[in-house]
Scaffold this active site. Structure first.
Site, PDB file in Angstrom:
ATOM      1  NE  ARG A  10      -3.552  -0.293   2.468  1.00 24.44           N
ATOM      2  CZ  ARG A  10      -4.571  -0.763   1.746  1.00 24.44           C
ATOM      3  NH1 ARG A  10      -5.117  -0.007   0.805  1.00 24.44           N
ATOM      4  NH2 ARG A  10      -5.045  -1.979   1.962  1.00 24.44           N
ATOM      5  CD  GLU A  33      -3.268  -7.079  -1.549  1.00 30.74           C
ATOM      6  OE1 GLU A  33      -3.909  -6.009  -1.468  1.00 30.74           O
ATOM      7  OE2 GLU A  33      -3.663  -8.163  -1.098  1.00 30.74           O
ATOM      8  CB  THR A  62      -8.004  -1.478  -2.136  1.00 32.95           C
ATOM      9  OG1 THR A  62      -7.049  -1.752  -1.102  1.00 32.95           O
ATOM     10  CG2 THR A  62      -9.060  -0.558  -1.537  1.00 32.95           C
ATOM     11  CE  LYS A 122      -8.676  -8.643   2.366  1.00 30.10           C
ATOM     12  NZ  LYS A 122      -8.180  -7.342   1.857  1.00 30.10           N
ATOM     13  N   GLY A 152      -3.778  -7.354  11.420  1.00 26.59           N
ATOM     14  CA  GLY A 152      -3.504  -7.571  12.828  1.00 26.59           C
ATOM     15  C   GLY A 152      -2.923  -8.925  13.162  1.00 26.59           C
ATOM     16  N   GLY A 172       1.077  -6.431   5.363  1.00 32.51           N
ATOM     17  CA  GLY A 172       1.163  -5.074   4.861  1.00 32.51           C
ATOM     18  C   GLY A 172       2.340  -4.296   5.410  1.00 32.51           C
TER      19      GLY A 172
END
Length: 201
Positions: A10, A33, A62, A122, A152, A172
């Site tokens: 991201r 991704e 996303t 997911k 998390g 991430g």
């Protein structure tokens, strides 16, 4: 050896995309991704596919619309990950021959995603469902549907989630955040792979 770890980049920018991807792949993470709320995500996907499409499964996260799916396909991506379970997005993904991993949290969402044709699920955010909740839903899900834990769940949690039936993880900011160099990503990815290997040994 491919490991079921998806790197979520991201905020990655196109100029750094191939260097970051190279660092991940060399460390042993070959599923990548680019969330579509990153800068110029389709250009980043195209650059990574051009460089490593034969060595890695590259796509977008996303992904919220059918138009997004079509743009990822046009960029050469083969993986579609969403924060939600949208039947139209799943259907478009499969129609284009790509892998579909929609985000789900409740049993209703999980079974709706499977019915729509998802390749896997997911769990997001996984920390909200928790291990006990995951064990409860895993008991009723089809055995052949892989379930990834995202949100998390860190390296220290791998073994517990794997023992509960998780197929893999999406990682991430523990792997990449804006400003991280390729060298830093390499070190983080190497440590992540080592943690996964230890959890499965």
């Amino acid at each position: 050896m491919s490991r079921p770890l998806i790197a979520i980049l991201r905020g990655v920018t196109t100029p750094e995309a191939t260097d970051i991807a190279a660092a991940l792949i060399d460390a042993g993470i070959d599923r990548i991704e680019v969330p579509l709320n990153s800068p110029t995500p389709f250009d980043s996907i195209r650059a990574m596919v051009d460089a490593f499409g034969d060595r890695a499964l590259i796509g977008a996260g996303t992904v919220l619309t059918v138009a997004d799916v079509e743009n990822v396909k046009a960029a050469g991506g083969k993986l579609i990950v969403s924060p939600n379970a949208d039947a139209d997005v799943i259907a478009a993904t499969k129609a284009h021959g790509m892998q579909s991993f929609p985000g789900v949290l409740t049993p209703t969402e999980m079974f709706a995603a499977i019915k729509a044709g998802a390749d896997g699920l997911k769990i997001f955010p996984a920390f909200k469902l928790g291990l006990d909740g995951f064990k409860a839903v895993k008991a009723v899900l089809p055995k052949d549907v892989p379930v990834f834990a995202v949100g998390g769940v860190g390296a220290a949690d791998f073994k517990a989630w794997l023992d509960a039936g998780a197929a893999g993880f999406g990682m991430g900011s523990s792997l990449y955040a804006p400003g991280f160099t390729a060298d830093e990503v390499s070190k983080r990815a190497t440590a992540m792979v080592a943690a996964y290997d230890e959890a499965t040994s």
